[in-house]
Design a protein around this motif. Structure first.
Motif, PDB file in Angstrom:
ATOM      1  N   ARG A 128       0.803  -1.223   0.000  1.00  0.00           N
ATOM      2  CA  ARG A 128       0.000   0.000   0.000  1.00  0.00           C
ATOM      3  C   ARG A 128       0.841   1.281   0.000  1.00  0.00           C
ATOM      4  NH1 ARG A 128      -1.836   3.954  -0.452  1.00  0.00           N
ATOM      5  NH2 ARG A 128      -3.743   4.933   0.291  1.00  0.00           N
ATOM      6  N   SER A 157      -2.123   4.085 -12.613  1.00  0.00           N
ATOM      7  CA  SER A 157      -2.179   4.867 -11.388  1.00  0.00           C
ATOM      8  C   SER A 157      -1.082   5.933 -11.358  1.00  0.00           C
ATOM      9  CB  SER A 157      -2.057   3.942 -10.171  1.00  0.00           C
ATOM     10  OG  SER A 157      -2.373   4.612  -8.979  1.00  0.00           O
ATOM     11  N   ARG A 176      -2.318   9.678 -11.314  1.00  0.00           N
ATOM     12  CA  ARG A 176      -2.135  10.374 -10.036  1.00  0.00           C
ATOM     13  C   ARG A 176      -0.896  11.262  -9.993  1.00  0.00           C
ATOM     14  NH1 ARG A 176      -6.252  10.583  -6.195  1.00  0.00           N
ATOM     15  NH2 ARG A 176      -7.163   8.531  -5.830  1.00  0.00           N
ATOM     16  N   TYR A 203      -9.447   4.703 -16.120  1.00  0.00           N
ATOM     17  CA  TYR A 203      -8.959   5.338 -14.897  1.00  0.00           C
ATOM     18  C   TYR A 203      -8.133   6.576 -15.233  1.00  0.00           C
ATOM     19  CZ  TYR A 203      -6.874   5.588 -10.192  1.00  0.00           C
ATOM     20  OH  TYR A 203      -6.478   5.994  -8.945  1.00  0.00           O
ATOM     21  N   ASP A 207      -3.185   5.333  -4.788  1.00  0.00           N
ATOM     22  CA  ASP A 207      -4.213   6.108  -4.116  1.00  0.00           C
ATOM     23  C   ASP A 207      -3.549   6.917  -3.011  1.00  0.00           C
ATOM     24  OD1 ASP A 207      -6.334   5.362  -5.658  1.00  0.00           O
ATOM     25  OD2 ASP A 207      -6.895   3.662  -4.423  1.00  0.00           O
ATOM     26  N   TYR A 251       0.847  13.841  -5.861  1.00  0.00           N
ATOM     27  CA  TYR A 251      -0.279  13.177  -6.511  1.00  0.00           C
ATOM     28  C   TYR A 251      -1.490  14.090  -6.634  1.00  0.00           C
ATOM     29  CZ  TYR A 251      -1.915  12.251  -1.720  1.00  0.00           C
ATOM     30  OH  TYR A 251      -2.319  12.366  -0.418  1.00  0.00           O
ATOM     31  N   TRP A 307      -8.609  13.278  -6.231  1.00  0.00           N
ATOM     32  CA  TRP A 307      -9.821  13.191  -7.038  1.00  0.00           C
ATOM     33  C   TRP A 307     -10.675  14.423  -6.760  1.00  0.00           C
ATOM     34  CZ3 TRP A 307     -12.088  11.465 -11.078  1.00  0.00           C
ATOM     35  CH2 TRP A 307     -13.497  11.473 -11.188  1.00  0.00           C
ATOM     36  N   ILE A 366     -13.531   6.055  -5.519  1.00  0.00           N
ATOM     37  CA  ILE A 366     -12.436   6.255  -6.465  1.00  0.00           C
ATOM     38  C   ILE A 366     -11.401   7.209  -5.893  1.00  0.00           C
ATOM     39  CG2 ILE A 366     -13.378   8.239  -7.716  1.00  0.00           C
ATOM     40  CD1 ILE A 366     -12.431   6.872 -10.290  1.00  0.00           C
ATOM     41  N   ASP A 367     -11.852   8.019  -4.922  1.00  0.00           N
ATOM     42  CA  ASP A 367     -10.923   8.967  -4.308  1.00  0.00           C
ATOM     43  C   ASP A 367     -10.053   8.307  -3.257  1.00  0.00           C
ATOM     44  OD1 ASP A 367      -9.659  11.169  -3.383  1.00  0.00           O
ATOM     45  OD2 ASP A 367     -11.340  11.909  -2.200  1.00  0.00           O
ATOM     46  N   GLU A 368     -10.640   7.556  -2.369  1.00  0.00           N
ATOM     47  CA  GLU A 368      -9.895   7.064  -1.210  1.00  0.00           C
ATOM     48  C   GLU A 368     -10.089   5.566  -1.044  1.00  0.00           C
ATOM     49  OE1 GLU A 368      -7.959   9.048   0.214  1.00  0.00           O
ATOM     50  OE2 GLU A 368      -8.695  10.965  -0.475  1.00  0.00           O
ATOM     51  N   ASP A 369      -9.682   4.805  -2.031  1.00  0.00           N
ATOM     52  CA  ASP A 369      -9.802   3.353  -1.928  1.00  0.00           C
ATOM     53  C   ASP A 369      -8.631   2.807  -1.120  1.00  0.00           C
ATOM     54  OD1 ASP A 369      -9.794   0.567  -4.236  1.00  0.00           O
ATOM     55  OD2 ASP A 369     -10.644   0.786  -2.234  1.00  0.00           O
ATOM     56  N   THR A 370      -8.648   3.088   0.164  1.00  0.00           N
ATOM     57  CA  THR A 370      -7.528   2.726   1.021  1.00  0.00           C
ATOM     58  C   THR A 370      -8.007   2.489   2.418  1.00  0.00           C
ATOM     59  OG1 THR A 370      -5.457   3.498   1.943  1.00  0.00           O
ATOM     60  CG2 THR A 370      -7.035   5.173   1.410  1.00  0.00           C
TER      61      THR A 370
END
Length: 699
Positions: free
Chosen positions: A419, A466, A470, A521, A643, A658, A661, A687-691
């Motif tokens: 991650r 990505s 980003r 994406y 992300d 980065y 979004w 889609i903004d914070e897939d974490t």
């Protein structure tokens, strides 16, 4: 007898009249192929130990060698006096001779002495008052005589074979780091003589030294009765010893490599141990060029393990546990400025209370500690590499980035759950167009090599998309070039797959769908860079001004997407619904493409009828364990590895790297009535914070 064993034995007997000199003669050699002592520079110190003429600053070649001082500046100890090295040598010889005859009383006492443990002298008939019976003067004498023991022991190194394993263990268990500088030099010389006479002992000696890498508290090296030694001085002694052994014995680096891995702290060990070990590994790199890449591979591999474990722990936690982790991190950050150099209580308390911790508390503590380890180690690595990339196009920068790419390819890329570790290459890879090109080229090569494992090729697509989407410092013309290159390969895949395609099937055509999802994406984040021209009234800083305008897109961009979206492979059915919805929304309002009719018809399409093996010889569905109405297992996940970075301490390095979004206010596509505003908001958040880390660290 080795040359190291033949050094002068009188060096411990008198008080020196000037600066202390090396213990071994500069011309001595420990073993036949080892380098000279001057080359190893054991006595090299910042303040200088060499004997220098006081008038002209030059070395005096004729001056007699100065001997080591054993004076403790104490009257009582002066009256006792230290035994000569000859007397200690006789004692050691007698102990070894008796040990060979299986008479071990003196041998056992010698082992205890070499460990640095004081021998207690007391009357066996009086056990009531041990403190009164301890001869403190004798203990002080033994502490001073320990130098003499190690000087004398050097002569007996050839006799310390397998039958003397216990004695060698005692030597290696000696607390030498917490004593004075001269003792440390004597001890290191003894280690060198031991290795020269007993080659197989090299691994043991290196393991003992490396074991000290994780020492971070004074209690781990302090010796009772000796002045305190700072952590910086301890690290200096560790690396003097290690560098000396490495330079004397050419085979030592190859022996050291596996030792470094075996002594690396376990993941459950405290943050301080991990940071101390990493700091010492990085210092080791400075004087062992042959181990530079191996050391960084070791650090990165262990960092990825912590990264994966941390992410898995967070994924398994509910909101309550996540909030507890947030509170623990916040509390730790508030006390970050406290001086921990002399604090030995914090970790001890956590260890002592471990048996009473419930499962939830254990999970929270483990997650919090892993986050702190990741954060601190990555912060150290960012700081290490930053000066090198001050000139990002220099040869040094390109060489180091090549090493980072190698570590990325064989350590990070195959690890799906990583991650944060990959942000090293995300940050430094944007420092120049040459570095951007190097990273993108690496991902493209991996993504389109047919002999690569499928999962690796999909991962390379995700990393490339990505990075381009980003990366705030990735220029627009590179975005267009990457989009066109990926589009070319997408057309090639479609031409091959359509021949046998009956319908969407993620198992058979996964590379195609991964690439299509990557392009959507990129479009969602970098649509402005894909525009060739706009009307004059469009304000680039105002996304709303682009809505319902006649926009001219870069050549081939629109055709690439149209050909593949409306192909038999039907990627909008298989790609992640979150990304498909965002793409459909933006494409419609920017008049790029209108795909809502296809999205609607896909809702009536069941993927199971096209899946490989779904019907076998007229049989029923093979995957009966899955809900017939849940097709998520037959669709791509939305894994995009860059992300937003959320580790609290080290995020300062990548804050400007980065693009976040930025949903367009008021963007409300004509969608079916059952699609609510809340769902749109959820999709934007996904889609903004897939974490799993932003939930607690932002507080």
């Amino acid at each position: 007898m080795s040359p190291a064993a033949s050094m002068p034995v009188q060096i411990a007997r008198a008080v020196p009249a000037g600066p202390l000199k090396p213990i071994l003669k500069p011309t001595s050699s420990v073993i036949g192929v080892r380098r000279s002592r001057d080359e190893a520079r054991l006595d090299e110190k910042e303040d200088g130990d060499d004997e220098v003429n006081s008038t002209d600053g030059t070395r005096s070649p004729k001056r007699k060698r100065t001997r080591v001082e054993f004076d403790m500046d104490n009257v009582e100890v002066r009256e006792i006096g230290a035994r000569s090295v000859d007397e200690i040598r006789t004692e050691i010889r007698d102990a070894l001779d008796r040990h060979a005859r299986h008479e071990d009383e003196e041998y056992d006492m010698l082992k205890q002495t070499l460990q640095g443990k004081p021998v207690t002298y007391r009357d066996d008939d009086d056990d009531d008052d041990d403190e009164d019976d301890i001869d403190l003067v004798a203990i002080a004498k033994q502490r001073q005589e320990l130098k003499g023991y190690y000087i004398a022991l050097t002569a007996f190194a050839p006799r310390l074979g397998r039958s003397c394993d216990g004695l060698v263990r005692s030597v290696l268990e000696c607390h030498w780091l917490g004593r004075d500088d001269e003792f440390a030099k004597v001890y290191i010389q003894c280690l060198a003589a031991l290795v020269s006479a007993q080659g197989p002992r090299l691994t043991q000696v290196l393991a003992m030294i490396v074991q000290k890498f994780s020492a971070s508290r004074p209690s781990e090296w302090a010796v009772e009765g000796c002045p305190p030694v700072s952590r910086a001085a301890v690290q200096d002694r560790i690396h003097v010893a290690l560098r000396y052994i490495l330079q004397l014995f050419p085979i030592a680096p190859s022996v050291l490599e596996p030792v470094l891995a075996s002594k690396y702290p376990f993941h459950e060990e405290c943050k301080r141990a991990h940071l101390a070990y990493v700091d010492n590994l990085l210092r080791l790199r400075q004087y062992t060029p042959g181990l530079r890449n191996d050391v960084m591979d070791l650090i990165m591999s262990r960092l990825v393990r912590i990264d994966v474990e941390m992410q898995m722990d967070l994924d398994d936690m509910d909101d309550t546990l996540t909030a507890m982790v947030a509170m623990a991190l916040k509390s730790a950050q508030e006390h970050e400025d406290q001086d921990e150099e002399d604090s030995d209580d914090s970790d001890n308390e956590s260890v002592s209370s471990a048996e009473s911790e419930d499962d939830e508390y254990t999970r929270v503590k483990s997650a919090k500690e892993n986050i702190e380890k990741m954060d601190s180690i990555l912060d150290t690595l960012f700081e290490l590499y930053t000066p090198i990339f001050d000139d990002p196009d220099s040869d040094d920068a390109m060489e180091v980035f090549g090493d980072l790419l190698a570590e990325f390819s064989h350590l990070i890329l195959p690890t799906i759950k990583s991650r944060h570790t990959q942000f090293l290459i995300f940050h430094f890879g944007q420092r120049s167009e040459k570095l951007i090109d190097a990273f993108c080229g690496t991902c493209i090569n991996i993504a389109f090599e047919s002999q690569r494992p499928l999962i690796l090729r999909q991962s390379a697509c995700a990393y490339l998309a990505s990075f381009v989407a980003r990366g705030a410092h990735v220029p627009g013309h590179i975005v267009v070039n990457i989009f066109e290159v990926l589009g070319y390969h997408l057309d090639e895949m479609r031409a091959v797959y359509e021949v046998s395609c009956r319908g969407p099937d993620v198992r058979r055509y996964a590379p195609f769908y991964a690439l299509m999802q990557a392009l959507m994406y990129v479009f969602c984040f970098r649509w402005q860079d894909l525009i060739k021209s706009t009307p004059e009234d469009v304000d680039r800083d105002d996304p709303l001004s682009y809505l319902d305008q006649e926009i001219e897109w870069e050549s081939e961009i629109k055709d690439i997407m149209r050909r593949n979206i409306y192909s038999k492979l039907n990627p909008l059915k298989v790609c992640s619904p979150v990304i498909v919805d965002q793409f459909a929304k933006l494409a419609h309002h920017f008049r790029f493409m209108y795909v809502y009719p296809l999205v609607e018809s896909n809702k009536r399409l069941r993927l199971s009828q096209y899946s490989v093996g779904a019907y076998s010889n007229g049989g029923a569905l093979r995957d009966l364990a899955f809900d017939a109405n849940d097709e998520s297992w037959q669709q791509l996940g939305s894994f995009f590895p860059f992300d937003p970075y959320q580790l609290p301490k080290s995020k300062r390095w990548v804050d400007d790297d980065y693009l976040p979004w930025r949903p367009i206010p008021g963007l409300n596509p004509e969608e079916p009535e059952d699609t609510s505003d809340e769902d749109d908001a959820d999709d934007e958040d996904e889609i903004d914070e897939d974490t799993g880390t932003e939930e607690f660290v932002e507080s």
